[in-house]
Design a protein around this motif. Structure first.
Motif, mmCIF file in Angstrom:
data_model
loop_
_atom_site.group_PDB
_atom_site.id
_atom_site.type_symbol
_atom_site.label_atom_id
_atom_site.label_comp_id
_atom_site.label_asym_id
_atom_site.label_seq_id
_atom_site.Cartn_x
_atom_site.Cartn_y
_atom_site.Cartn_z
ATOM 1 N N ARG A 182 32.532 -19.593 42.891
ATOM 2 C CA ARG A 182 32.295 -18.423 43.746
ATOM 3 C C ARG A 182 33.443 -17.422 43.649
ATOM 4 N N ALA A 183 34.676 -17.933 43.685
ATOM 5 C CA ALA A 183 35.836 -17.047 43.627
ATOM 6 C C ALA A 183 35.856 -16.256 42.320
ATOM 7 N N TRP A 184 35.482 -16.910 41.219
ATOM 8 C CA TRP A 184 35.477 -16.201 39.939
ATOM 9 C C TRP A 184 34.292 -15.246 39.851
ATOM 10 N N ALA A 185 33.123 -15.668 40.320
ATOM 11 C CA ALA A 185 31.938 -14.810 40.252
ATOM 12 C C ALA A 185 32.141 -13.516 41.027
ATOM 13 N N PHE A 244 32.565 -10.674 33.256
ATOM 14 C CA PHE A 244 31.793 -11.608 32.445
ATOM 15 C C PHE A 244 32.659 -12.196 31.337
ATOM 16 N N GLU A 245 33.643 -12.953 31.767
ATOM 17 C CA GLU A 245 34.539 -13.685 30.884
ATOM 18 C C GLU A 245 34.855 -15.013 31.553
ATOM 19 N N HIS A 246 35.306 -15.974 30.762
ATOM 20 C CA HIS A 246 35.610 -17.278 31.335
ATOM 21 C C HIS A 246 36.858 -17.223 32.209
ATOM 22 N N ASN A 247 36.841 -18.045 33.243
ATOM 23 C CA ASN A 247 37.913 -18.110 34.231
ATOM 24 C C ASN A 247 39.234 -18.497 33.559
ATOM 25 N N THR A 248 40.199 -17.601 33.627
ATOM 26 C CA THR A 248 41.476 -17.825 32.961
ATOM 27 C C THR A 248 42.349 -18.852 33.676
ATOM 28 N N TYR A 249 41.984 -19.210 34.906
ATOM 29 C CA TYR A 249 42.798 -20.152 35.673
ATOM 30 C C TYR A 249 42.430 -21.617 35.409
ATOM 31 N N TRP A 276 40.818 -27.141 50.992
ATOM 32 C CA TRP A 276 41.220 -26.640 49.676
ATOM 33 C C TRP A 276 40.378 -25.444 49.252
ATOM 34 N N TYR A 277 41.073 -24.413 48.752
ATOM 35 C CA TYR A 277 40.446 -23.249 48.149
ATOM 36 C C TYR A 277 41.276 -22.868 46.923
ATOM 37 N N PRO A 278 40.671 -22.212 45.941
ATOM 38 C CA PRO A 278 41.444 -21.823 44.756
ATOM 39 C C PRO A 278 42.691 -21.035 45.141
ATOM 40 N N PRO A 279 43.868 -21.442 44.703
ATOM 41 C CA PRO A 279 45.121 -20.766 45.092
ATOM 42 C C PRO A 279 45.149 -19.287 44.739
ATOM 43 N N TRP A 280 44.410 -18.902 43.719
ATOM 44 C CA TRP A 280 44.414 -17.519 43.244
ATOM 45 C C TRP A 280 43.336 -16.664 43.898
ATOM 46 N N GLU A 281 42.507 -17.265 44.733
ATOM 47 C CA GLU A 281 41.353 -16.530 45.286
ATOM 48 C C GLU A 281 41.768 -15.330 46.113
ATOM 49 N N SER A 282 42.819 -15.457 46.921
ATOM 50 C CA SER A 282 43.223 -14.374 47.811
ATOM 51 C C SER A 282 43.758 -13.169 47.059
ATOM 52 N N SER A 283 44.057 -13.348 45.777
ATOM 53 C CA SER A 283 44.633 -12.244 45.008
ATOM 54 C C SER A 283 43.584 -11.412 44.294
ATOM 55 N N ASP A 284 42.301 -11.753 44.447
ATOM 56 C CA ASP A 284 41.293 -11.031 43.675
ATOM 57 C C ASP A 284 40.792 -9.772 44.352
#
Length: 263
Positions: free
Chosen positions: A68-71, A76-81, A216-224
């Motif tokens: 969800r965080a990446w979508a 339209f590229e693969h998740n770099t994380y 737990w949530y993706p650590p990078w999610e808040s930066s998007d």
């Protein structure tokens, strides 16, 4: 501005914004979860040639949050994380990913997953040769992948498609290693010790247990920079509070004055 006028203005601003976003299923939607799992397992159980060690797939809440965080980024590229340790899951470090994009009116879980599987037409199992694109198919039928988490989100544009649905599925352990996607043979004849056989798939209650990882949530999610439904609710409540506070003060002062109760 009068208090009631401020409330009316806020409502007029928020109402059209809410109506512009299509109602796509969330990662807690039971029907969505059930369909994602069932379609994958149905395709895995019917592979040709038959698989002797194909694992059953079960839902994973953390993988779904990562999807969800990446979508939400609408890229339209693969998740770099995913290649970084514990950026895509609190426990798994090996995570695969499939992407699909199309008009939101055309989105259907089964159709999207089957589009990935249809790449089988470009794959030769005996020689491991791929004539076009096969990676999505290989991940769908990868024998050791047993956890899945998917998400779909609305994007104004993604992959050149306006008003799009962006569907992402994450898998663990990851597939697409330099080998065949599974061992050919009689169904379930090479399951792990302690597994049972169900619809040609190797099941294990301990392995298939659903864990929700509530903290737990993706650590990078808040930066998007994206704002999901919960975020939007918080922002709306804050705005309403800013408007209602002076209204409440005004009403209390008027009430107190009328009853001669104010100091």
């Amino acid at each position: 501005m009068r208090p009631w006028a401020a409330l009316l203005a806020l409502w007029l601003v928020l109402r059209p914004a809410a109506g512009q976003v299509p109602n796509l299923p969330g990662i807690r939607d039971r029907g969505f979860i059930r369909e994602c799992v069932q379609v994958h397992n149905s395709l895995r159980s019917g592979v040709q040639p038959s698989a002797s060690n194909m694992r059953y797939m079960s839902w994973d809440a953390a993988l779904a949050r990562t999807a969800r965080a990446w979508a939400k980024r609408c890229i339209f590229e693969h998740n770099t994380y995913l290649s970084e340790g514990h950026q895509g899951h609190p426990n798994f470090t090996s995570i695969g990913e499939n992407l699909w994009a199309g008009t939101y009116q055309a989105f259907n879980v089964s159709s999207a997953i089957n589009a990935w599987y249809d790449e089988v037409g470009s794959y030769n199992f005996a020689t491991q040769k791929c004539t076009k694109v096969c990676g999505h198919y290989l991940q769908v039928v990868w024998d050791y992948s047993y956890k899945i988490g998917c998400a779909v989100t609305y994007c104004k544009e993604v992959a050149g498609i306006p008003d799009a649905a962006y569907f992402v599925c994450n898998y663990s352990p990851c597939g697409n290693l330099p080998r065949k996607p599974y061992l050919e043979g009689r169904a379930c004849s090479k399951c792990d010790k302690g597994d049972t056989c169900e619809n040609n798939l190797c099941r294990n209650l301990r392995r298939d247990k659903i864990i929700y990882y509530p903290r737990w949530y993706p650590p990078w999610e808040s930066s998007d920079g994206a704002c999901d439904r919960a975020c939007a609710i918080v922002i709306t409540l804050r705005a309403l509070l800013l408007v209602l506070t002076p209204v409440a003060v005004y009403c209390v002062q008027k009430f107190c004055t009328s009853l001669h109760m104010c100091a």
